[in-house]
Design a protein around this motif. Sequence first.
Motif, PDB file in Angstrom:
ATOM      1  N   UNK A 131       0.788  -1.271  -0.131  1.00 17.13           N
ATOM      2  CA  UNK A 131      -0.002  -0.268   0.064  1.00 17.13           C
ATOM      3  C   UNK A 131       0.841   1.415  -0.009  1.00 17.13           C
ATOM      4  N   UNK A 132       2.055   1.263   0.553  1.00 15.52           N
ATOM      5  CA  UNK A 132       2.793   2.402   0.780  1.00 15.52           C
ATOM      6  C   UNK A 132       2.510   3.026   2.189  1.00 15.52           C
ATOM      7  N   UNK A 133       3.553   3.599   2.770  1.00 13.89           N
ATOM      8  CA  UNK A 133       3.775   4.346   4.060  1.00 13.89           C
ATOM      9  C   UNK A 133       2.492   5.353   4.222  1.00 13.89           C
ATOM     10  N   UNK A 134       2.442   6.110   3.401  1.00 16.17           N
ATOM     11  CA  UNK A 134       1.421   7.252   3.634  1.00 16.17           C
ATOM     12  C   UNK A 134      -0.020   6.423   3.643  1.00 16.17           C
ATOM     13  N   UNK A 135      -0.440   5.501   2.601  1.00 15.74           N
ATOM     14  CA  UNK A 135      -1.865   4.995   2.794  1.00 15.74           C
ATOM     15  C   UNK A 135      -1.786   4.018   4.271  1.00 15.74           C
ATOM     16  N   UNK A 136      -0.712   3.528   4.528  1.00 12.87           N
ATOM     17  CA  UNK A 136      -0.776   2.434   5.627  1.00 12.87           C
ATOM     18  C   UNK A 136      -0.999   3.465   7.009  1.00 12.87           C
ATOM     19  N   UNK A 137      -0.442   4.556   7.080  1.00  8.09           N
ATOM     20  CA  UNK A 137      -0.630   5.441   8.000  1.00  8.09           C
ATOM     21  C   UNK A 137      -2.067   5.944   8.169  1.00  8.09           C
ATOM     22  N   UNK A 138      -2.726   6.095   7.292  1.00  4.01           N
ATOM     23  CA  UNK A 138      -3.968   6.587   6.921  1.00  4.01           C
ATOM     24  C   UNK A 138      -5.009   6.058   7.822  1.00  4.01           C
ATOM     25  N   UNK A 139      -4.795   4.564   8.093  1.00  5.18           N
ATOM     26  CA  UNK A 139      -5.793   3.546   8.588  1.00  5.18           C
ATOM     27  C   UNK A 139      -5.256   3.703  10.180  1.00  5.18           C
ATOM     28  N   UNK A 140      -6.408   3.943  11.056  1.00  2.00           N
ATOM     29  CA  UNK A 140      -6.124   3.907  12.433  1.00  2.00           C
ATOM     30  C   UNK A 140      -5.822   2.554  13.001  1.00  2.00           C
ATOM     31  N   UNK A 141      -6.381   1.549  12.441  1.00  2.00           N
ATOM     32  CA  UNK A 141      -5.975   0.078  12.900  1.00  2.00           C
ATOM     33  C   UNK A 141      -4.657  -0.116  12.542  1.00  2.00           C
ATOM     34  N   UNK A 142      -4.070   0.296  11.634  1.00  2.00           N
ATOM     35  CA  UNK A 142      -2.827  -0.057  11.227  1.00  2.00           C
ATOM     36  C   UNK A 142      -1.570   0.664  12.285  1.00  2.00           C
ATOM     37  N   UNK A 143      -2.214   1.814  12.576  1.00  2.00           N
ATOM     38  CA  UNK A 143      -1.108   2.564  13.635  1.00  2.00           C
ATOM     39  C   UNK A 143      -1.444   1.845  15.055  1.00  2.00           C
ATOM     40  N   UNK A 144      -2.677   1.344  15.241  1.00  2.00           N
ATOM     41  CA  UNK A 144      -2.624   0.291  16.760  1.00  2.00           C
ATOM     42  C   UNK A 144      -1.749  -0.775  16.580  1.00  2.00           C
ATOM     43  N   UNK A 145      -1.777  -1.579  15.173  1.00  2.00           N
ATOM     44  CA  UNK A 145      -1.151  -2.765  15.103  1.00  2.00           C
ATOM     45  C   UNK A 145       0.377  -2.577  15.098  1.00  2.00           C
ATOM     46  N   UNK A 146       0.700  -1.301  14.620  1.00  2.00           N
ATOM     47  CA  UNK A 146       2.098  -0.898  14.800  1.00  2.00           C
ATOM     48  C   UNK A 146       2.848  -0.530  16.053  1.00  2.00           C
ATOM     49  N   UNK A 147       1.853   0.369  16.679  1.00  2.00           N
ATOM     50  CA  UNK A 147       2.204   0.385  18.304  1.00  2.00           C
ATOM     51  C   UNK A 147       2.128  -0.903  19.176  1.00  2.00           C
ATOM     52  N   UNK A 148       1.153  -1.790  18.927  1.00  2.00           N
ATOM     53  CA  UNK A 148       1.153  -2.952  19.708  1.00  2.00           C
ATOM     54  C   UNK A 148       2.311  -3.615  19.381  1.00  2.00           C
ATOM     55  N   UNK A 149       2.695  -4.026  18.109  1.00  2.00           N
ATOM     56  CA  UNK A 149       3.756  -4.772  17.850  1.00  2.00           C
ATOM     57  C   UNK A 149       5.266  -4.107  18.386  1.00  2.00           C
ATOM     58  N   UNK A 150       5.385  -2.826  18.191  1.00  2.00           N
ATOM     59  CA  UNK A 150       6.516  -1.947  18.647  1.00  2.00           C
ATOM     60  C   UNK A 150       6.716  -2.348  20.090  1.00  2.00           C
ATOM     61  N   UNK A 151       5.545  -2.293  20.860  1.00  2.00           N
ATOM     62  CA  UNK A 151       5.716  -2.446  22.202  1.00  2.00           C
ATOM     63  C   UNK A 151       6.021  -3.846  22.601  1.00  2.00           C
ATOM     64  N   UNK A 152       5.549  -4.809  21.976  1.00  2.00           N
ATOM     65  CA  UNK A 152       6.074  -6.210  22.189  1.00  2.00           C
ATOM     66  C   UNK A 152       7.430  -6.320  22.127  1.00  2.00           C
ATOM     67  N   UNK A 153       7.879  -5.658  20.811  1.00  2.00           N
ATOM     68  CA  UNK A 153       9.432  -6.086  20.515  1.00  2.00           C
ATOM     69  C   UNK A 153      10.158  -5.297  21.501  1.00  2.00           C
ATOM     70  N   UNK A 154       9.958  -4.103  21.828  1.00  2.00           N
ATOM     71  CA  UNK A 154      10.551  -3.675  22.956  1.00  2.00           C
ATOM     72  C   UNK A 154      10.425  -4.232  24.465  1.00  2.00           C
ATOM     73  N   UNK A 155       9.341  -4.906  24.567  1.00  2.00           N
ATOM     74  CA  UNK A 155       9.434  -5.626  25.936  1.00  2.00           C
ATOM     75  C   UNK A 155      10.349  -6.885  25.871  1.00  2.00           C
ATOM     76  N   UNK A 156      10.099  -7.663  24.801  1.00  2.00           N
ATOM     77  CA  UNK A 156      11.098  -8.969  24.802  1.00  2.00           C
ATOM     78  C   UNK A 156      12.685  -8.509  24.494  1.00  2.00           C
TER      79      UNK A 156
END
Length: 618
Positions: A227-252
Motif C-alpha cells: 500500500x505504501x507508507x502514506x496509505x498505511x498510516x491513514x488507517x487507524x487500525x494499522x497505527x494500532x497494530x504498529x504500536x502494539x507490535x512495537x511495544x511487544x518488540x521493546x518488551x522482549x
Amino acid sequence: MNDIDYMSTDKTLDIFDIRYAVSRNTNEYRKLSMQCKDFVVGVLDLCRDTEEVEAILNGDVDLVPLTDHHRPCLTRVKLAIKYEVKKFVAHPNCQQQLLTIWYENLSGLRQQSMGVKCLTVLGVTIGLPFLAIAYWIMPCSKLGQILRSPFMKFVAHAVSFTIFLGLLVINASDRFEGVKNLPNETITDHPRQIFRVKTTQFSWTEMLIMNWVLGMIWSECKEIWAEGPREYVMHLWNVLDFGMLSIFVASFTARLMAFLKASEAQLYVDNYVKNPDISNVTLPAEVAYFTYARIKWLPSDPQIISEGLYAVAVVLSFSRIAYILPANESFGPLQISLGRTVKDIFKFMVIFIMVFVAFMIGMFNLYSYYLGAKYNPAFTTVEESFKTLFWSIFGLSEVISVVLKYDHKFIENIGYVLYGVYNVTMVVVLLNMLIAMINNSYQEIEEDADVEWKFARAKLWLSYYDEGRTLPAPFNLMPSPKSFYYLILRTKSCLIWLCKAKAKRCDSEVEMGMLNSQIKPDRYRSNTRTTDGSGIRKPIKNPTRYQKIMKRLIKRYVLKAQVDKENDEVNEGELKEIKQDISSLRYELLEEKSQATGELAELIQQLSDKLGRNTKKP
C-alpha cells in the motif's frame, strides 16, 4: 496618516472579502459534493443487471485489468470508501456484489445457517496447522483456491489472532492464584544458580507469543510494501497494530537484555566461584545485583521495564478485537459508536487539558510554600497537584487537601474558592458536555445505523479482497514455493526492464543528432496539427462495452430526472387549480347564501302582508 489609514482599511476589507469568498465557496463545494454523491447513488439505483453493476463498481476493465485470479478490481468501491460515499457503498446492488466476492469458491456456504458457519469456523480452528501445510505444498489446488477466498482468509486470520490472545491468557495463568515467591524472597533450583537467571528465562508460551509477533510484523511489512507508507498510516487500525507490535518488540528486547546480563553473572560464578553455595560468598557489585530479590531492583531495571511494556501490549492486543466486530450485524453499530465516542473524547481533551493545567499550576503556586504545613501533601508539588486534581474528577479527593495547619485564612480561602470552581467547571460543566457529545454521536449513528454498519463492513471485507497474505501468523514466516516462484518472476522482469532501459538510452544517444536537425520542421508540423484540431473533439466511432453501458445508464438517469421534474410541475399546477376551485366554490356559496336570504325576506314580507289583510276584513 490618512492615506495609511485608508490603505489599512482597504486591506482589511480585502481580507474580509477573501474570507467571505472562501467560506461561500466552501459551502458551494459541499453542495456540489452532495450532488455528486446523490448522482452516483442514483445511477447505481438504475442498474438492471449484473453487467451494469459491475461496470459502475469496477470502472473500465479494459483500462484496469482483472487481478491474477480473475477477481474484480472494485476501483470505484475503493474510491468511494476513501472519500466516504457511504450511501453508494451501502447500496443493495453494491452490497450484493461485495457479498458474492466475499463467498468466492464457497457459494454453498452463503446459503447455510449460522450453525453451519460456526461449525466451519470451528473446523478451521482445529485444522489450521494442517490447512496451512496443505496450502504451502499445493497453493493452486482446489483447497488452495478455497483458502484464498476472502471469507476463509478472514476466518483464518481471526482464528490465528484468537489463538494469540489465548496464549496471552495462558502465559499469565500460573499467577492467577498468586505468585510462588514474594518480592522479598529468592528461589533458585540449586545453590550456585543466580536468581535472575531463573526469572528472566523465556517460557514456552512466551516463545510462541514471540513467533506470533514476528509473523504479524512480517504481515505488516508486506502491507506497507503493497500500500505504501502514506496509505498505511491513514488507517487507524494499522497505527494500532504498529504500536502494539512495537511495544511487544521493546518488551522482549528488554527481557532479553536482562537475561543476557544475568547469564554473564552466572558465567562469572561458574568460572571464578568455587564455593558450592554463593550465598556465603562475597560477589562483585555488578554480579551480586542479579542475586537480589525484587524489592532491591533498580527502577530502570530492564526486566521491570519489560514487564510494564508487556502489560500495555496485552491491553492493546485485546482492544484489537474491535477490528473484526463490524462483520457482525449486532456488534458492528456498537463498535462504530465506540469509535465515534473516542473521537469526541479526543476533541474534548483539548479543553480539558487547558482547564486542568491552569488549575494545576495555580494550586501549585498557592501551596508550594507550605510543604509539611498541610494535613496531606496535596498541591505541594507538581506531581501531587496532578494526582489530587485528576482523582477529584471521580470524587476520590477530599476537601482537607486545601486546609493548612497554620492560621493563614487568606490562602486557605483562596484554595477553597479555586478548588470549588475547579470541581464545578470539570464535573458539572465539562463532563456533562462530554456526555452530551457522546449521546449526540450515538443518536446520529442510530438514525442511520444500517448505512454506517454496511459501510464499515465493506471496509473490513475489502481488506481481505486483495491477493496475498493468505496464511495468518505465524504460518506466514515459512516461505512457500509460490513465494520463490514469484520472486524469480519479479527478478526476471526487473532484469528485462533494466536491459530495455539501457538499450533505449543507447538508441537515444545515437539519434540525438538526427532529432536536433529536425526540431524546427517538427515544431512547425506539430503546431499546424494542433491548430487544425483545436477545440474539436471527434465522436467515438467504435465505443467500448463500458462506454455503451455508461451511455445507457446516463440516458436512463436523465429521463428519470425529467419525469420527476414534470411530475413536480404537475403537482404544483394541480395544487393551484384546487386552490382556485376552493376559492370559486366559496364565492358561489356566498352568492347562493345571499340569494336565499333575499328570497326568504321576500317570502316573510308577503306572509306578513297577507296576515295584515286578513285581520282587517272582519
